[in-house]
Write a protein that holds these residues in place. Structure first.
Motif, short mmCIF file in Angstrom:
data_model
loop_
_atom_site.label_atom_id
_atom_site.label_comp_id
_atom_site.label_asym_id
_atom_site.label_seq_id
_atom_site.Cartn_x
_atom_site.Cartn_y
_atom_site.Cartn_z
N GLU A 120 0.84 -1.20 0.00
CA GLU A 120 0.00 0.00 0.00
C GLU A 120 0.88 1.25 0.00
OE1 GLU A 120 -3.22 -0.11 2.96
OE2 GLU A 120 -2.63 -2.19 3.30
N LYS A 121 0.47 2.25 -0.75
CA LYS A 121 1.28 3.45 -0.93
C LYS A 121 1.56 4.16 0.39
CE LYS A 121 1.61 7.67 -3.71
NZ LYS A 121 2.98 7.38 -4.15
N ARG A 122 0.68 4.02 1.36
CA ARG A 122 0.86 4.74 2.62
C ARG A 122 2.11 4.25 3.38
NH1 ARG A 122 -2.96 2.03 7.08
NH2 ARG A 122 -3.40 0.04 6.08
N TYR A 123 2.63 3.07 3.02
CA TYR A 123 3.81 2.55 3.69
C TYR A 123 5.12 2.87 2.94
CZ TYR A 123 0.44 -0.16 6.39
OH TYR A 123 -0.61 -0.54 7.20
N SER A 125 8.02 5.14 0.63
CA SER A 125 8.68 6.44 0.70
C SER A 125 9.76 6.51 -0.37
CB SER A 125 9.30 6.64 2.10
OG SER A 125 10.12 7.78 2.15
N GLY A 142 6.40 7.92 -2.13
CA GLY A 142 5.78 8.43 -0.92
C GLY A 142 6.63 9.51 -0.28
#
Length: 460
Positions: A120-123, A125, A142
């Motif tokens: 998931e993109k939220r994890y 960077s 990210g």
């Protein structure tokens, strides 16, 4: 000021490096504003881990900021060396792209399985360009900078003195694939911080995922860390084991040896036990292991090191080396594990004689459990004896068998009995059931009183 030392393996000759590789061309362009030492392994046929370790070894007498980088990386930032020096003031290990979490069985920093499903993109960077010239495609994974648990190996940087202090090196069984994943695991175990930093680069290669060599390295990586191919339910859902709190178990504390040099506590929660133990033994090196990252962050205030990981994925090698301890602590944790028998055996095999395991275990024979079972009232709760995250259940008899089967000798045990006046209504029934079963009714009543037991078991 420490020099910045580029460490690179290339198939090109030393003469052709500056004209035929992206890294060589970019270093030539920026050499006036960004002076560096170049440790070049030209016409290289060694694994990257081997040449990177050689650079770490040589830096013992000549410290530097080491940059482990592929030859197909073009450094575009006009002030990249200045940015790098800023980065190593913030993180111990620097990368350009990474992941803020790590799952069991994860095959790369960006993927969650060997079918190359993106996390998931939220994890994620990092920002990395891809192509052979400008303009290029830019992957914005990210936010940057960001603390991470995994970093992409195309560019890794660290102060050599920090690597030596933490005894962190590359594992030479991973010649190319998985050397970065393994290095990040080693850095975490060494207590080093890792993170991404904004540096403009263009990477000319897209990687070689899924090749036979990649899959063989993946197999070795899984074997080293005792991971299966799929994430375990504990890793994927990361259920909170017990609501976090700031209290410690005083009976557990009493059974911990006060002269231990190294303690590893599994399920350290907020670090409350570490806080109290360090008052008794301030010189101890206290390591916490916590599956919930938010709890682990709280525990870092009191522990010397905290690893947010699933202890059941740990290898025997890590238990014997990076996690070697005089005292292992399980405060209401063994019942949350899939195979506590195997874990205790691995700890016993990896530990020196005289080492100990101190554990608190809930009592499934408690009068309240028997009372509720008698009417079918077995409902999971957020904490306590019916904690919904309990996987295993133990009575006094099976607790003792747990340690014996692991090859540990129980030398001390304390029942934790609390003031529970309501139990008096149920104890006569427990007495009668034991008599009907042909067992000692007085013993059955005594064994129904403790809510938990605390043990200290030693390696003979």
């Amino acid at each position: 000021m420490k020099p910045i030392r580029i460490v690179c393996g290339t198939r090109e000759s030393r003469q052709d490096f500056s004209t035929k590789t992206a890294l060589g061309r970019s270093l030539l362009i920026h050499e006036a504003a960004n002076p560096v030492d170049l440790m070049l392994f030209a016409e290289n046929k060694q694994g990257l881990s081997s040449i990177y370790n050689r650079a770490i070894d040589e830096a013992k007498e000549d410290p530097a900021i080491l940059v482990f980088v592929h030859d197909d990386v073009h450094l575009c930032d006009f002030s990249w060396s200045e940015r790098l020096r800023e980065a190593v003031e913030t993180f111990d290990v620097i990368g350009l792209a990474g992941n803020t979490r790590r799952l069991a069985g994860q095959p790369a920093w960006a993927f969650v399985d060997d079918r190359f499903t993106w996390d998931e993109k939220r994890y994620l960077s990092g920002i990395v360009g891809h192509g052979s010239s400008f303009p290029c495609n830019v992957s914005n994974f990210g936010p940057v900078p960001q603390a991470c648990k995994l970093l992409d190996g195309l560019f890794l940087a660290a102060d050599s003195e920090r690597l030596w202090e933490a005894n962190v090196r590359f594992d030479e069984q991973f010649e190319f694939h998985f050397y970065d994943m393994d290095f990040c695991r080693s850095a975490e175990l060494g207590g080093l911080s890792m993170g991404t930093w904004p540096l403009s680069v263009v990477h000319e290669s897209g990687g070689a995922f899924g090749t036979p060599m990649w899959r063989e390295s993946y197999r070795r990586y899984q074997a080293k860390y005792a991971e299966g191919g799929e994430p375990t339910p504990q890793e994927t859902s990361v259920q909170k084991q017990t609501p976090v709190h700031q209290f410690h178990n005083p009976d557990l504390l009493k059974l911990m040896p006060t002269n231990a040099k190294r303690v590893v506590e599994i399920g350290c929660s907020s670090g409350a036990l570490a806080r109290e133990y360090k008052k008794l033994n301030p010189d101890v090196h206290y390591i916490g292991i916590e599956i919930d990252p938010s709890y682990a962050q709280l525990a870092r205030e009191h522990c010397d090191r905290v690893l947010d990981m699933n202890i059941e994925t740990v290898s025997a090698q890590l238990l014997a080396e990076d996690l070697a301890a005089d005292c292992w602590v399980f405060g209401d944790v063994l019942e949350h594990l899939y195979d506590p028998w195997q874990l205790l055996q691995k700890i016993r095999e990896a530990s020196a004689p005289g080492s100990c395991v101190v554990a608190c275990i809930p009592n499934a024979q408690h009068w309240s459990v028997q009372a509720r079972l008698s009417v079918g009232d077995f409902r999971y709760e957020d904490s306590g004896l019916f904690d919904r995250t309990h996987i295993r259940w133990f009575t006094l008899v099976t607790m003792l068998e747990l340690f014996t089967q692991a090859g540990l000798t129980v030398e001390a045990g304390v029942p934790r009995v609390f003031d529970e006046p309501q139990r008096e209504r149920f104890l006569p029934a427990i007495h009668a059931m034991a008599a009907a079963a042909g067992r000692d009714p007085e013993m059955a009543v005594q064994d129904a009183l403790p809510l938990q037991y605390v043990f200290r078991a030693v390696v003979s």
